[in-house]
Structure formats: C-alpha cells, structure tokens
Design an enzyme around this catalytic site. Structure first.
Site, PDB file in Angstrom:
ATOM      1  CG  LEU A 120      -1.800   1.154   1.463  1.00 35.07           C
ATOM      2  CD1 LEU A 120      -2.929   1.079   0.461  1.00 35.07           C
ATOM      3  CD2 LEU A 120      -2.342   1.161   2.898  1.00 35.07           C
ATOM      4  CB  CYS A 121       1.375   4.066  -2.331  1.00 38.01           C
ATOM      5  SG  CYS A 121       2.192   5.680  -2.292  1.00 38.01           S
ATOM      6  CB  ILE A 122       1.760   4.854   3.635  1.00 30.52           C
ATOM      7  CG1 ILE A 122       0.999   5.337   4.881  1.00 30.52           C
ATOM      8  CG2 ILE A 122       3.157   5.458   3.547  1.00 30.52           C
ATOM      9  CD1 ILE A 122      -0.271   4.586   5.186  1.00 30.52           C
TER      10      ILE A 122
END
Lengths: 122, 95, 124, 122, 95, 124
Positions: free
Chosen positions: C77-79
């Site tokens: 997940l690209c935070i």
C-alpha cells in the site's frame, strides 16, 4: 530475480488539476529517478496542459507540483516529450511550454516509447 | 536485428465517451496488439477500430456482461490474456 | 514461469478492480509469479478495512486478502497516496489505524523495487 | 420554506459498470419516487448502455442494479427516455433496449428536460 | 405564455478528452447559457463552441490557474456565477 | 434571497471540490441561504476525518467544517455511499467511527428534503 536497471516511460494524458493524476505521476517519476532508473516523460492529449509555463495552482488552492517540472534536470530526468499534434489541436503555442521539454510529433513519441522497458500511464 | 516483441495495449474505456483509444492508436506500433477490457469492450462498435490493421482481442466475460457481440474480433479469456502478456515485450494500459 | 509486478489504481467501487484481481489470480493459476501488487492512486481504498460492502456484492478487500493468503503475493500500500484518501497507520492524534491486515505499508520506493525485479509490469 | 413537490430529471451519461454511477443514480431515482416526487430518467451518450436487456452483471461480479429497471413502474417511474442518436452511434438496436423505455431523438429529450424543475446528472 | 427562464449548464471537463460538452450541446435550449468551470475552461479553444449561438461565460480563476486566455468569451467571477444561478430556471452540471 | 441546495460528488483529491466550496461560500456571502450540502458518490470522502492533507495544501475537510460553523449550513453525509468508501458511524465489530465532526449522518431521503425545500439545486 535480482534488481535490474530498466528504462521507464511515464505517459501523462490528464490535465493539470484532474484529480491528483499529474501530481502522483510526477511523484512516481521522481522516485524512479532517485533509484537511478532512466525515466522519460511523455505528455499527450490533455496531458500537454500540464506543461504550460504560466499556470498558477495557488489561484485555485491546488498543489503546485508543476513548479517541480523546472527541477527535473536536477533529478536527471531530461527526456521530456510533449506531443505537437496535441498542442496544435488545443491551440497551444510551443513557446508556452516548459523549456526543458521537447515538442515533437507522435511518430517520434512512438519510437521513443518502443525502446522503454516499462510504460506507466496517468 | 531481432524484432522487438509486440507491445500490447489494454483498452479499458469507451471511445464513445473519452479519447483514450485515440491516444493509444496515435502511438501504436505496426506489430502492436490491442486488448479490449472492461468498458473498452464497447469499442468493438467504434469506427476507430474499423480500419485498424493491428490485431484486436476482446475479453469474453466483459462482452457477455455488457451484452455486446463482437463478430469481427477474436474473443479471448483471462488465460489467453495472461499468455499474451507473457509473450509481449511490454504492456501499456489506457484507462 | 514469468515474473510480474502489478499496479492497481482503481478503487473497490469500480468494477475494473475485479478485473485486476481476476488477472492476478489467473497469473498465479497459470504458474507465474508476482513480485507484488502495488496499490496506488485510488487503488489504495481497497486496503481500507472500514469499507463496508453489501453482502450480495464482491468484497474486494477480503478477496485481495484471500489472494495474499493463498498465493503469498505481497500487497503493498502506498501510504502517501493512502493518507490522502482516508487510510492511516498512525496511532497518534486519536487516529485509529484502518489499514486492513495482509496489506503492507510501503512507500513509492517499493514500486521501483517490485517493477525492476519483474519481467513484466501490468498496471490495472 | 416548506416541502414542495418538484419534478426531477436524472440524466445518465455513464456506462453500466463505470464506477457506481449507474447504481447510485438509480438509488437517487428510487428515493425521489418513494417521496412521491415525479421523476423522469434520461439515458444519453454511454448512459444508453445501461438500458440494454441482456446484460449479466454477475458474470463480472458486479452489483446487478440493472435488474431493478424492470421494476421502475412499480415505483411509478414511467418516464424513461433513451436517446436514439446515442443508440445509433453505438450500433445498438432499439429492440435490445428495456421495453419500458421510450427511444426518442435528442429534440424530444431537450423538450422533456425543459419542463423538469431539478436536473441531476450521473 | 411567459418564457421559461434560461437553464444554465456548468461544464467541468475538457471536450478534448471526453464527450460531456457534446452531450450538453445535443440537448441545449435556444436560450440556455454555458458556464465553463474547472477543466471545462479548456473548451474556450474547442471547435464545439466556435459556432454556438448560446452565451458562454468562463470563470476567471479557472482560466488564470490554467494559463488559458479566452478573448472571445465573457470572463466572470464567483459572484457573477451566483447571480446567474439565482436568475436561472435551473442548473445542469456536466462533469 | 434565494434558497439553494448543493450536492457535492467529488472527493477531496479533486480540485473540483474546491470549486464547490468556493461556490457555497460565495452564495452565503451574497446573502443567499443553503438548505444543506449533500455529500454523495465520491464526495463522501470529504467527511473522512482520517484523511491527511499535506500542510501546504487546502484541507477540504477542515474547510467544510469551518463553512458549517460560520454559516450554519448543514453538511449531510449519505451514509450508504460513505460506507462503501471507508467511512463508518458504527461502534460495532471494532470499527472506529471516522466521520468528521460537523457532518450529519443522513440517508438519501435527505437529498429529497434538501432539494425540494430549495429554490435552486446545484450539483458540483
């Protein structure tokens, strides 16, 4: 499989303030460059609007990611192609476009894309 | 020089509503292949594909769900799509 | 066997995300390997464990989790993208973390790692 | 200001499974009807794809909100207009379209829209 | 019979990329007015507006931010837009 | 004075939402009344208090909250649309409610009430 150097192309087809596409595309380009991957940027269709110089994001309280375009050379991103055909269709003069970019026709864009390993679109 | 393997293009939107298919075609290589997925399957009836000489494939589930028929194009399934991506030089997605 | 990296950019409210899942499942069932699925742009919403899907619809969060468990494929997940869209991994300021299990908190650098290690990259 | 009966038009321009637009548009139409507001539905552009009979949402694990179209009469939603010009452009036969809908040209759609108080687009 | 007040149409997307402006024009009443907002301001250069006889207005901030000039159309601000919606019969948004 | 109802359908990641806010602010500054702003479709994400906006950007959640406090205009959240997009008002099942203050949990029926009570409806 080990980490390999690949060449990346990022195609922008969205106008400057259309969702966060332009900003998130640029973020991806910068991170790729920081890992020393060769990155080429392509602006076609409404993506060419991103490259217009005199934009002012602050007027509409948008994030001014466009300002970072001027610093792309610092990140070793030097292959920046803007589609002439798309500019013409939108009545945009090539003189209005980011100086570091190369305005070229779609045939040149096609041949540049052919030699990239990975192509992402935004 | 060995020819590059073809690039495959995944078309996911309707050309009746947006310009993504046009943008794809503008930079299409002579050996490139088109795969119509999702709302891209509606393009089987679009004039942009009528005179295109590149191969065009359409995903069966996406046609069936939309009740679209595609007499002129080859209908494929997910396994075919996977095999095509394996053989392809690279994949460009238009969405 | 070919090694793939996948990028998912569409939210769970978009049927295109089902296509991405099914493509990933077919890759694995055909014996291919996926270095990881990278969730970016609106795709990050797939990892929000507060998303409530009606019971007669495909729950994409559960489906991605199941895919991770069965295939061992990492879900990244690209935070940065996620925080803008209502996901958080922080325990500060009364924020309650809402990233679903089986998703790995990552930065954009992971996109580079996943794609550079793969034979093929597919963005969906 | 008190609650007033107004006539509503809902224009659908999106294809069946494009985000949740079709479903959320239908939800809005049904709730308006349940409050006894007159509601007309218009399908133009790619919106006409929503009205095709033989669709099967379950094939792609999408929500089958299309099935509810057959029950619109039960909700007293009887003014359903599908744009003939949009159908023609997409090579769709009017016989493929929801029987309760009226296929008509854009001029009729324009005149029907003129007499609605509120117009929402999806 | 008193004529209906005009409908105003808010155009929020670029006609170079999608078909929303075309859909609007297809059902446009003779007295209707167009307001270009957001990416809709790019339409000042689109052929669809060249021969349109309906009044077209463009929001200044949205032009300025995009560095687009609109010599042929009347440029307005938010107060003008509000006044137009007050006078209008109804508002239709194309986005 | 004219009475308006507004419908906001775009998420905080879309600059179009700033347009909606500014239109609402201008309505009020010009002496008009707004029966309410109804957040629907992706517009519901505006009410997610877990959204984290970089400090150099307009925080639309805060801006809508400020608009509510200053003008008294109700902000109605369509909870059905919101639940699909990662917002919840439930305390069950370890879900932590994440609907921001100043937003009112509503159903689609509120859309009917707001729009039928208004002279003009504007969807943004």
């Amino acid at each position: 499989m080990s980490h390999r150097v690949k060449s990346y192309a990022i195609i922008n087809t969205s106008a400057s303030f259309d969702s966060l596409k332009g900003k998130e595309s640029l973020d991806a380009a910068l991170i790729l460059a920081s890992y020393e991957m060769p990155v080429s940027l392509f602006f076609i269709g409404d993506g060419v609007y991103q490259t217009i110089n005199a934009q002012s994001a602050e007027t509409i309280q948008a994030k001014d990611y466009i300002a970072t375009f001027k610093a792309l050379g610092f990140y070793d991103i030097e292959d920046i192609y803007v589609c002439n055909d798309s500019l013409d269709a939108r009545n945009i003069a090539t003189t209005s476009v980011l100086a570091d970019a190369q305005c070229c026709d779609k045939h040149l864009i096609k041949s540049k894309l052919e030699h990239c390993d990975v192509v992402l679109t935004f | 020089m060995k020819p590059l393997p073809p690039t495959i293009h995944l078309i996911r939107t309707s050309a009746f509503a947006d310009n993504k298919l046009q943008l794809c075609i503008d930079t299409l290589g002579v050996n490139d292949e088109l795969f119509l997925l999702d709302d891209g399957t509606y393009n089987v009836n679009h004039a942009l594909l009528t005179n295109l000489s590149n191969p065009v494939y359409v995903l069966d589930e996406h046609l069936t769900s939309r009740a679209v028929s595609a007499a002129e194009f080859e209908v494929i399934n997910y396994v075919d799509l996977v095999q095509a991506t394996v053989k392809a030089g690279k994949v460009i997605t238009w969405q | 066997m070919t090694t793939f990296a996948l990028i998912v950019s569409t939210p769970p409210t978009d049927n295109k995300t089902s296509t991405a899942l099914k493509f990933a499942q077919t890759l694995v069932s055909q014996g291919h390997n996926i270095t990881g699925v990278f969730f970016y742009q609106d795709g990050v919403i797939n990892a929000n464990h507060l998303v409530q899907t009606p019971s007669d619809e495909l729950n994409l969060m559960s489906a991605w989790q199941g895919f991770n468990k069965e295939s061992g494929t990492p879900l990244h997940l690209c935070i940065t993208a996620a925080e803008r869209r209502g996901l958080t991994d922080s325990l500060d300021n009364d924020l309650n973390p809402n990233v679903a299990e089986n998703f790995t908190i990552s930065g954009l650098g992971e996109l580079v790692v996943l794609t550079s290690q793969a034979d093929k990259v597919v963005q969906l």
